[in-house]
Design a protein around this motif. Structure first.
Motif, mmCIF file in Angstrom:
data_model
loop_
_atom_site.group_PDB
_atom_site.id
_atom_site.type_symbol
_atom_site.label_atom_id
_atom_site.label_comp_id
_atom_site.label_asym_id
_atom_site.label_seq_id
_atom_site.Cartn_x
_atom_site.Cartn_y
_atom_site.Cartn_z
ATOM 1 N N ASP A 34 0.834 -1.205 0.000
ATOM 2 C CA ASP A 34 0.000 0.000 0.000
ATOM 3 C C ASP A 34 0.869 1.257 0.000
ATOM 4 O OD1 ASP A 34 -2.264 -1.530 0.061
ATOM 5 O OD2 ASP A 34 -2.711 -1.160 2.173
ATOM 6 N N GLU A 35 1.887 1.275 0.856
ATOM 7 C CA GLU A 35 2.764 2.442 0.940
ATOM 8 C C GLU A 35 3.601 2.583 -0.323
ATOM 9 O OE1 GLU A 35 5.044 3.019 4.463
ATOM 10 O OE2 GLU A 35 3.319 2.795 5.790
ATOM 11 N N SER A 49 -3.366 9.850 2.203
ATOM 12 C CA SER A 49 -3.534 8.417 2.470
ATOM 13 C C SER A 49 -2.335 7.860 3.233
ATOM 14 C CB SER A 49 -3.709 7.649 1.158
ATOM 15 O OG SER A 49 -4.904 8.036 0.520
ATOM 16 N N LEU A 92 -2.285 6.152 6.901
ATOM 17 C CA LEU A 92 -1.695 4.828 7.155
ATOM 18 C C LEU A 92 -0.698 4.866 8.308
ATOM 19 C CD1 LEU A 92 -0.908 3.231 3.663
ATOM 20 C CD2 LEU A 92 -2.355 2.277 5.443
ATOM 21 N N ARG A 93 0.042 5.963 8.382
ATOM 22 C CA ARG A 93 1.081 6.085 9.410
ATOM 23 C C ARG A 93 0.587 6.769 10.681
ATOM 24 N NH1 ARG A 93 6.777 7.247 6.327
ATOM 25 N NH2 ARG A 93 6.808 5.302 5.145
#
Length: 124
Positions: A40-41, A100, A104-105
């Protein structure tokens, strides 16, 4: 190649070439900080580190200068409007990917942008 040689080559670059080079160096730096990113990243970093085509940046700058000097034709003005829309959409997609990644982070957009050395707008 020595750092001094690289810097001498960088000094010879045009502004659009230098901007492209800096963006690529930032991408390399980011990949070394996080070489094993989740998929994803990785996809987000691909979008974040993408660059608007140099030829289109150059044309945008040319047309902007003509407009600022009041020497622009109607056809050129329409081309400028189209290029401006394209770069704004391109940058919006990059910002969306940054948001995004921040989510996520578990951090803020400003924090992610600072960590990655990303500034907007990066054209002009």
């Amino acid at each position: 190649m020595q750092i001094e040689q690289i810097l001498e080559s960088v000094k010879q670059m045009s502004l659009p070439e230098l901007e492209e080079f800096v963006e690529q160096v930032i991408a390399i730096k980011a990949s070394k900080h996080a070489p094993h990113l989740p998929e994803d990243e990785s996809l987000l970093f691909e979008k974040i580190n993408s660059t608007f085509p140099v030829g289109q940046k150059i044309r945008l700058n040319e047309l902007t200068q003509k407009r600022d000097q009041s020497f622009i034709s109607q056809q050129e003005y329409e081309e400028l409007a189209k290029l401006t829309d394209e770069i704004e959409l391109f940058q919006a997609e990059r910002v969306k990917a940054l948001v995004s990644l921040a989510e996520l982070r578990g951090t803020t957009l400003n924090s992610i942008m600072k960590q990655l050395g990303v500034n907007f707008p990066d054209h002009g």
